[in-house]
Design a protein around this motif. Structure first.
Motif, PDB file in Angstrom:
ATOM      1  N   UNK A 146      28.365  35.286  34.768  1.00 34.20           N
ATOM      2  CA  UNK A 146      29.619  36.021  34.612  1.00 34.20           C
ATOM      3  C   UNK A 146      29.960  36.953  35.760  1.00 34.20           C
ATOM      4  N   UNK A 147      29.173  36.939  36.837  1.00 34.06           N
ATOM      5  CA  UNK A 147      29.415  37.843  37.958  1.00 34.06           C
ATOM      6  C   UNK A 147      30.548  37.342  38.857  1.00 34.06           C
ATOM      7  N   UNK A 148      31.153  38.278  39.571  1.00 30.50           N
ATOM      8  CA  UNK A 148      32.202  37.965  40.540  1.00 30.50           C
ATOM      9  C   UNK A 148      31.542  37.591  41.872  1.00 30.50           C
ATOM     10  N   UNK A 149      31.896  36.442  42.466  1.00 31.46           N
ATOM     11  CA  UNK A 149      31.231  36.006  43.700  1.00 31.46           C
ATOM     12  C   UNK A 149      31.324  37.020  44.835  1.00 31.46           C
ATOM     13  N   UNK A 150      32.487  37.645  45.001  1.00 34.48           N
ATOM     14  CA  UNK A 150      32.642  38.637  46.079  1.00 34.48           C
ATOM     15  C   UNK A 150      31.708  39.823  45.878  1.00 34.48           C
ATOM     16  N   UNK A 151      31.571  40.256  44.629  1.00 37.00           N
ATOM     17  CA  UNK A 151      30.702  41.389  44.330  1.00 37.00           C
ATOM     18  C   UNK A 151      29.235  41.032  44.557  1.00 37.00           C
ATOM     19  N   UNK A 152      28.837  39.827  44.190  1.00 41.10           N
ATOM     20  CA  UNK A 152      27.461  39.372  44.399  1.00 41.10           C
ATOM     21  C   UNK A 152      27.137  39.391  45.888  1.00 41.10           C
ATOM     22  N   UNK A 153      28.043  38.852  46.684  1.00 35.70           N
ATOM     23  CA  UNK A 153      27.843  38.796  48.142  1.00 35.70           C
ATOM     24  C   UNK A 153      27.710  40.199  48.711  1.00 35.70           C
ATOM     25  N   UNK A 154      28.575  41.091  48.255  1.00 40.01           N
ATOM     26  CA  UNK A 154      28.535  42.479  48.725  1.00 40.01           C
ATOM     27  C   UNK A 154      27.226  43.153  48.305  1.00 40.01           C
ATOM     28  N   UNK A 155      26.873  43.008  47.023  1.00 39.28           N
ATOM     29  CA  UNK A 155      25.670  43.661  46.491  1.00 39.28           C
ATOM     30  C   UNK A 155      24.394  43.165  47.165  1.00 39.28           C
ATOM     31  N   UNK A 156      24.356  41.886  47.502  1.00 37.45           N
ATOM     32  CA  UNK A 156      23.148  41.299  48.095  1.00 37.45           C
ATOM     33  C   UNK A 156      23.191  41.272  49.619  1.00 37.45           C
ATOM     34  N   UNK A 157      24.254  41.789  50.218  1.00 38.74           N
ATOM     35  CA  UNK A 157      24.370  41.818  51.678  1.00 38.74           C
ATOM     36  C   UNK A 157      24.290  40.433  52.296  1.00 38.74           C
TER      37      UNK A 157
END
Length: 152
Positions: free
Chosen positions: A74-85
């Motif tokens: 259920x996560x947002x792809x943009x947020x995942x990318x940002x959170x994981x650098x």
């Protein structure tokens, strides 16, 4: 599946890649977890965004697989990318700096390249990816690497 794919295509830029993700990764994930497309936890918009991020070169296909796992929660792809650098390094200046550092540290590989050993490019590319912690855009980095090798 067809209805979900049509929903993905409302936002995806590449029909073939979107189809591959829906038919391949998404179907496999749903099967593995005993779900079907009516009980799919990921939105069509999120899958389309993931496909577009890979297509744009923001993340690699390999990174896409990792982001996909979070999207299926259920996560947002943009947020995942940002959170994981995870954003790929695509800036020519930063890549050239990294490439030149790797070349300076590997004079033997430059010599091998000049002597026609194309394996040297693969080795050096591996060193560039290692130095960038996997964040260098592979296509761009490879092109710049060969360009720099030809200058030396």
């Amino acid at each position: 599946m067809a209805d979900f794919y049509e929903s993905v295509m409302a936002d995806a830029k590449d029909a073939k890649k979107a189809a591959n993700w829906v038919i391949g990764d998404l179907s496999a994930w749903l099967n593995k977890n005993g779900l079907n497309f009516t009980k799919n936890p990921a939105s069509a918009k999120a899958i389309a965004r993931l496909v577009n991020l890979i297509e744009e070169g923001t993340i690699s296909g390999k990174q896409g697989k990792e982001v996909f796992e979070d999207v299926m929660q259920g996560a947002d792809p943009d947020q995942v990318i940002k959170d994981k650098g995870m954003q790929q390094m695509s800036d020519d200046g930063a890549l050239l700096e990294l490439i030149n550092t790797v070349l300076d540290q590997n004079p033997k590989s430059i010599e091998d390249f000049k002597n026609g050993k194309n394996r040297a490019v693969g080795f050096l590319m591996g060193q560039v990816m290692k130095a960038s912690k996997g964040q260098a855009n592979p296509k761009k980095a490879n092109g710049l690497l060969v360009q720099e090798l030809n200058k030396r």
